[in-house]
Design an enzyme around this catalytic site. Structure first.
Site, mmCIF file in Angstrom:
data_model
loop_
_atom_site.group_PDB
_atom_site.id
_atom_site.type_symbol
_atom_site.label_atom_id
_atom_site.label_comp_id
_atom_site.label_asym_id
_atom_site.label_seq_id
_atom_site.Cartn_x
_atom_site.Cartn_y
_atom_site.Cartn_z
ATOM 1 N N ASP A 268 0.956 -1.316 0.110
ATOM 2 C CA ASP A 268 0.153 -0.029 -0.057
ATOM 3 C C ASP A 268 0.969 1.193 0.087
ATOM 4 O O ASP A 268 2.095 1.089 0.305
ATOM 5 C CB ASP A 268 -0.692 -0.115 1.261
ATOM 6 C CG ASP A 268 -1.733 1.065 1.191
ATOM 7 O OD1 ASP A 268 -2.339 1.685 0.338
ATOM 8 O OD2 ASP A 268 -2.006 1.720 2.225
ATOM 9 N N ASP B 57 -0.167 5.027 1.193
ATOM 10 C CA ASP B 57 -0.597 5.865 2.357
ATOM 11 C C ASP B 57 -0.452 5.094 3.672
ATOM 12 O O ASP B 57 -0.945 4.005 3.657
ATOM 13 C CB ASP B 57 -1.563 6.547 2.341
ATOM 14 C CG ASP B 57 -1.813 7.475 1.045
ATOM 15 O OD1 ASP B 57 -1.001 8.506 1.091
ATOM 16 O OD2 ASP B 57 -2.573 7.282 0.220
#
Length: 201
Positions: free
Chosen positions: A9, A11
């Site tokens: 991922d 953020d």
């Protein structure tokens, strides 16, 4: 377990960007009389699609703000976020060295954020070349916690086993629903150490 790929991922994993997102949203929502609090943002909004996020934020309004009114401000919010991130990218501690040392794995990026928000930051941090594939929010029809983003990344890489590195509950649910093992990251600045430990590097 032997992994064919590692899917990151963005953020809250590669960058400590959620506080930046929060402050940009807070400024964007203030003219509508919506006072966003960190606890609410952290609990409800991290890892969800932009449209669902805006709809939930509109529900916080006491003045009956329509989600479309807020969504019309989304481009300005993205520009503000990009400018602040480019000024001083909050790269997770040790992220660059970790990616440099993962040469034995196929590497992918899977994020709900838009390409225009993420790619300039990856380029500025000199990380983009590590990712063989990247799946952004606009690349799928169903967002986390749906498994589609991780399924798409695995399909593009041609792999059937992967380690998903996530921070949010929605992301963790998406990775598991796709059939992959998930390493949840409680603090982006611990990410590199936690991944190394998990992989016994």
């Amino acid at each position: 377990m032997s992994y064919q790929a590692i899917l990151f991922d963005f953020d809250g994993v590669l960058v400590d960007s959620e506080p930046v997102h929060f402050h940009c949203w807070r400024e964007t929502l203030a003219p509508f009389g919506i006072e966003l609090e960190w606890e609410i943002y952290h609990r409800q909004f991290i890892g969800v699609s932009d449209r669902k996020l805006v709809e939930a934020m509109a529900a916080l309004s006491t003045g009956g703000v329509h989600p479309d009114e807020l969504y019309a401000q989304y481009p300005a919010k993205k520009d503000l976020f990009r400018a602040r991130m480019m000024d001083n990218p909050p790269l997770s501690r040790g992220a660059a060295a970790l990616l440099d040392g993962l040469g034995g794995f196929r590497i992918g990026l899977v994020t709900s954020s838009g390409r225009s928000e993420v790619e300039p930051i990856l380029e500025a941090c000199r990380l983009r070349h590590h990712f063989e594939v990247a799946v952004f929010g606009e690349d799928v029809s169903r967002h986390k916690p749906d498994p589609e983003p991780y399924q798409k990344a695995a399909s593009l890489l041609g792999v059937s086993t992967a380690l998903v590195v996530e921070d949010s509950e929605a992301g963790v649910a998406a990775g598991r629903a796709a059939g992959f093992e998930v390493l949840q990251i409680p603090d982006p600045h611990r990410m590199a150490d936690l991944v190394r430990r998990h992989l016994s590097l």
